[in-house]
Design a protein around this motif. Structure first.
Motif, PDB file in Angstrom:
ATOM      1  N   SER A 100      73.979   0.427   6.814  1.00 22.08           N
ATOM      2  CA  SER A 100      73.941   1.680   6.547  1.00 22.08           C
ATOM      3  C   SER A 100      74.289   2.254   5.283  1.00 22.08           C
ATOM      4  O   SER A 100      75.104   1.375   4.613  1.00 22.08           O
ATOM      5  CB  SER A 100      75.149   2.296   7.324  1.00 22.08           C
ATOM      6  OG  SER A 100      75.044   2.033   8.680  1.00 22.08           O
ATOM      7  N   GLU A 101      73.707   3.087   4.710  1.00 21.13           N
ATOM      8  CA  GLU A 101      74.044   3.866   3.332  1.00 21.13           C
ATOM      9  C   GLU A 101      74.976   4.866   3.501  1.00 21.13           C
ATOM     10  O   GLU A 101      75.321   5.135   4.713  1.00 21.13           O
ATOM     11  CB  GLU A 101      72.666   4.413   2.895  1.00 21.13           C
ATOM     12  CG  GLU A 101      71.593   3.385   2.638  1.00 21.13           C
ATOM     13  CD  GLU A 101      71.665   2.399   1.114  1.00 21.13           C
ATOM     14  OE1 GLU A 101      72.660   2.629   0.693  1.00 21.13           O
ATOM     15  OE2 GLU A 101      71.026   1.566   1.252  1.00 21.13           O
TER      16      GLU A 101
ATOM     17  N   LYS B 133      74.653   8.011   2.994  1.00 20.81           N
ATOM     18  CA  LYS B 133      74.015   9.177   4.018  1.00 20.81           C
ATOM     19  C   LYS B 133      73.671   8.991   5.518  1.00 20.81           C
ATOM     20  O   LYS B 133      73.329  10.014   6.037  1.00 20.81           O
ATOM     21  CB  LYS B 133      72.508   9.672   2.928  1.00 20.81           C
ATOM     22  CG  LYS B 133      71.662   8.316   3.383  1.00 20.81           C
ATOM     23  CD  LYS B 133      70.473   8.644   2.690  1.00 20.81           C
ATOM     24  CE  LYS B 133      69.235   7.644   2.696  1.00 20.81           C
ATOM     25  NZ  LYS B 133      68.949   7.128   3.743  1.00 20.81           N
ATOM     26  N   ASP B 134      73.946   7.674   5.750  1.00 21.98           N
ATOM     27  CA  ASP B 134      73.559   7.500   7.260  1.00 21.98           C
ATOM     28  C   ASP B 134      74.895   7.785   7.992  1.00 21.98           C
ATOM     29  O   ASP B 134      74.966   7.922   9.087  1.00 21.98           O
ATOM     30  CB  ASP B 134      73.313   5.930   7.370  1.00 21.98           C
ATOM     31  CG  ASP B 134      71.989   5.699   6.640  1.00 21.98           C
ATOM     32  OD1 ASP B 134      70.786   6.487   6.906  1.00 21.98           O
ATOM     33  OD2 ASP B 134      71.884   4.651   6.173  1.00 21.98           O
TER      34      ASP B 134
ATOM     35  N   THR C 231      77.737  12.726   9.634  1.00 21.05           N
ATOM     36  CA  THR C 231      76.369  13.350   9.816  1.00 21.05           C
ATOM     37  C   THR C 231      76.104  14.041  10.991  1.00 21.05           C
ATOM     38  O   THR C 231      76.993  13.950  12.014  1.00 21.05           O
ATOM     39  CB  THR C 231      75.338  12.174   9.813  1.00 21.05           C
ATOM     40  OG1 THR C 231      75.268  11.389  11.094  1.00 21.05           O
ATOM     41  CG2 THR C 231      75.239  11.335   8.503  1.00 21.05           C
TER      42      THR C 231
ATOM     43  N   HIS D 112      75.102  -1.158  13.784  1.00 14.81           N
ATOM     44  CA  HIS D 112      75.339  -0.572  12.853  1.00 14.81           C
ATOM     45  C   HIS D 112      76.786  -0.376  13.055  1.00 14.81           C
ATOM     46  O   HIS D 112      77.149   0.812  13.558  1.00 14.81           O
ATOM     47  CB  HIS D 112      74.857   0.770  12.580  1.00 14.81           C
ATOM     48  CG  HIS D 112      73.145   0.850  12.133  1.00 14.81           C
ATOM     49  ND1 HIS D 112      72.268   0.324  12.981  1.00 14.81           N
ATOM     50  CD2 HIS D 112      72.781   0.665  11.128  1.00 14.81           C
ATOM     51  CE1 HIS D 112      71.148   0.209  12.287  1.00 14.81           C
ATOM     52  NE2 HIS D 112      71.316   0.516  11.128  1.00 14.81           N
TER      53      HIS D 112
ATOM     54  N   GLN E  89      78.655   3.051  11.874  1.00 17.19           N
ATOM     55  CA  GLN E  89      78.296   4.282  12.481  1.00 17.19           C
ATOM     56  C   GLN E  89      78.917   4.220  14.050  1.00 17.19           C
ATOM     57  O   GLN E  89      79.479   5.086  14.617  1.00 17.19           O
ATOM     58  CB  GLN E  89      76.868   4.437  12.615  1.00 17.19           C
ATOM     59  CG  GLN E  89      75.958   4.578  11.076  1.00 17.19           C
ATOM     60  CD  GLN E  89      74.653   4.756  11.448  1.00 17.19           C
ATOM     61  OE1 GLN E  89      74.302   5.286  12.125  1.00 17.19           O
ATOM     62  NE2 GLN E  89      73.879   4.049  10.695  1.00 17.19           N
TER      63      GLN E  89
END
Length: 501
Positions: free
Chosen positions: A149-150, A152-153, A248, A386, A389
């Protein structure tokens, strides 16, 4: 063409020339004014210890304020009010802070989600204090979890940049010329010293940034001190943590769905049950494991060279309170503290080592044990593999729970504890593992009745519910003192008697 026509044409040409000259002069004058104002504004911009000079004009861009999660009674507890409808409210952006840019700071965070979260807060604060431009932090992709994951993710990057613009300039990437230099290998990279005061960054880091224009900090965990920092710096760390780092929309929406499902079924406790394979291998804690499992955990510990401690006495470590509590011990603790058996117990963790065999005592005492995977069986397919996340979802649910109980004092436990304090000192049971292990062993050996066990457990945890308190400061031993993000009391509404200390 006659003489009159030629004269009229000459007059028109003269008027056009005059208009062009006036327009050019006006543009030139305004350009000079802007450049002079910017130059003086940059040089006169205050340090982080003073007020924020934000210029005269606020831009008309907007930040979309998404509704925040609500507790069971429908009211938000904490410092800021939130919209109670699904309609988004438009909030004007704060004006940009104008300052002379001393260079560019790139940072690579290391560790799990919450270790990186704290590091991001620290690095924003450092960038603000040094008057440099921060490049959106790079997240760890090489740790045990190997999450690709970046930033922005996981986090709303545009909101992150916009909400902090009155403090520090943040860019998604370096300007093209500098980016090309970095790609060619011209980059100064180094780890900052752990637990450093702000003077270290001013005296040691800033000169390097000024010399090389771009500096890359390749480790960011615990690189800013817990204590002895100006209150303005501590409050900025809080602002980044509690306001700017928003997940997000996709993660927030799933978090709301999980909380809504839980709320429909009554009160719920979030149990941060740190009993995953990697935690046990890292800590060397094998109490309750079979001989084969203990050997498997040892092999795993030796397989990771960056886990420095290899030879570990599990029994001694457990008696010192340095091991995660086992699921069986946790079941006894919950019953002793009179947690209602009908409550939902949400497990905020990865896969429990030993599976159902080790969870049997807990699920027997508390039948309503749930996980995000059971509440949203088809809603998590995009989040699989991920881990950060998935941890973000657990973080959101942990903030909204009626009670939060971590069984080990890792990064998530500490950061959630601090965030719940910020939200109005929501109940967080901080378990005394050393005492619990002693009481559990006495009860199992028949030296303590259940009544005495339960009474001792309640009495010892009365003051360990996330109530207002000061951090314990241990000079020259920052690893042993209270963590700033677990109790950022500089940012909290404290009782009068505590504020006076």
């Amino acid at each position: 063409m006659g003489a009159g026509g030629k004269a009229a044409k000459a007059r028109r040409a003269a008027r056009v020339s005059l208009w062009v000259a006036r327009a050019s002069t006006t543009v030139l004058l305004w350009t000079c004014v802007v450049l002079v104002a910017a130059a003086f504004g940059e040089r006169l911009a205050p340090s982080v210890l003073g007020g924020v000079w934000s210029g005269c004009l606020a831009q008309t861009l907007v930040i979309v304020q998404r509704p925040l999660l609500l507790p069971a009674d429908g009211e938000r507890v904490g410092a800021t009010a939130a919209p109670t409808t699904a309609a988004a409210a438009a909030v004007p952006l704060p004006p940009k802070r104008i300052y002379k840019n001393n260079g560019y700071l790139m940072v690579s965070c290391n560790g799990g989600l919450n270790q990186m979260r704290a590091a991001i807060c620290d690095m924003v604060t450092v960038a603000r204090y040094l008057n440099v431009t921060l490049i959106v932090p790079e997240l760890d992709k090489t740790s045990f979890w190997a999450d690709p994951s970046e930033f922005k993710d996981i986090f709303d990057v545009d909101y992150f940049i916009a909400s902090l613009r009155e403090e520090v300039r943040i860019l998604k990437e370096l300007p093209p010329r500098l980016k090309k230099r970095v790609e060619m290998g011209y980059l100064r990279s180094m780890p900052p010293v752990s637990w450093s005061g702000i003077s270290y960054y001013h005296n040691q880091i800033l000169p390097i940034i000024k010399k090389y224009k771009v500096l890359h900090l390749n480790r960011t965990d615990a690189r800013l001190a817990n204590n002895d920092l100006p209150v303005e710096i501590q409050k900025l760390r809080c602002r980044v943590n509690f306001a700017a780092l928003r997940f997000t929309p996709e993660i927030e929406e799933l978090g709301r769905r999980v909380v809504q499902i839980l709320r429909q079924n009554g009160p719920f406790v979030v149990l941060h049950l740190r009993y995953e394979m990697d935690m046990l291998a890292f800590s060397g804690c094998t109490h309750g494991c079979s001989h084969e499992e203990a050997e498997e955990l040892t092999r795993m510990r030796y397989a990771y060279p960056w886990w420095k401690e290899k030879v570990i006495d599990s029994n001694a470590k457990r008696k010192d309170g340095l091991c995660p509590l086992t699921p069986e011990e946790v079941a006894m603790v919950l019953k002793a503290l009179d947690i209602d058996p009908s409550y939902q117990i949400y497990i905020a963790a990865g896969e429990i080592y030993g599976g159902q065999r080790r969870m049997a005592a807990l699920t027997s005492a508390y039948p309503n044990v749930v996980r995000k995977e059971t509440l949203l069986p088809s809603g998590l397919r995009y989040f699989q593999n991920h881990s950060s996340q998935m941890a973000a979802l657990d973080y959101m649910v942990s903030l909204e729970s009626d009670v939060f109980i971590p069984t080990y004092d890792g990064n998530m436990a500490k950061v959630v504890e601090g965030h719940r304090r910020y939200l109005g000192f929501k109940k967080t049971v901080l378990l005394d593992r050393k005492l619990i292990v002693e009481l559990v062993d006495q009860y199992k050996n028949g030296r303590l009745s259940w009544t005495d066990f339960s009474s001792s457990m309640k009495a010892s945890h009365t003051s360990r519910m996330g109530v207002p308190s000061r951090r314990q400061v241990i000079p020259d031993k920052p690893k042993e003192e209270d963590y700033f993000y677990a109790n950022p009391y500089e940012c909290l509404h404290q009782p009068d008697e505590l504020s006076a200390l």
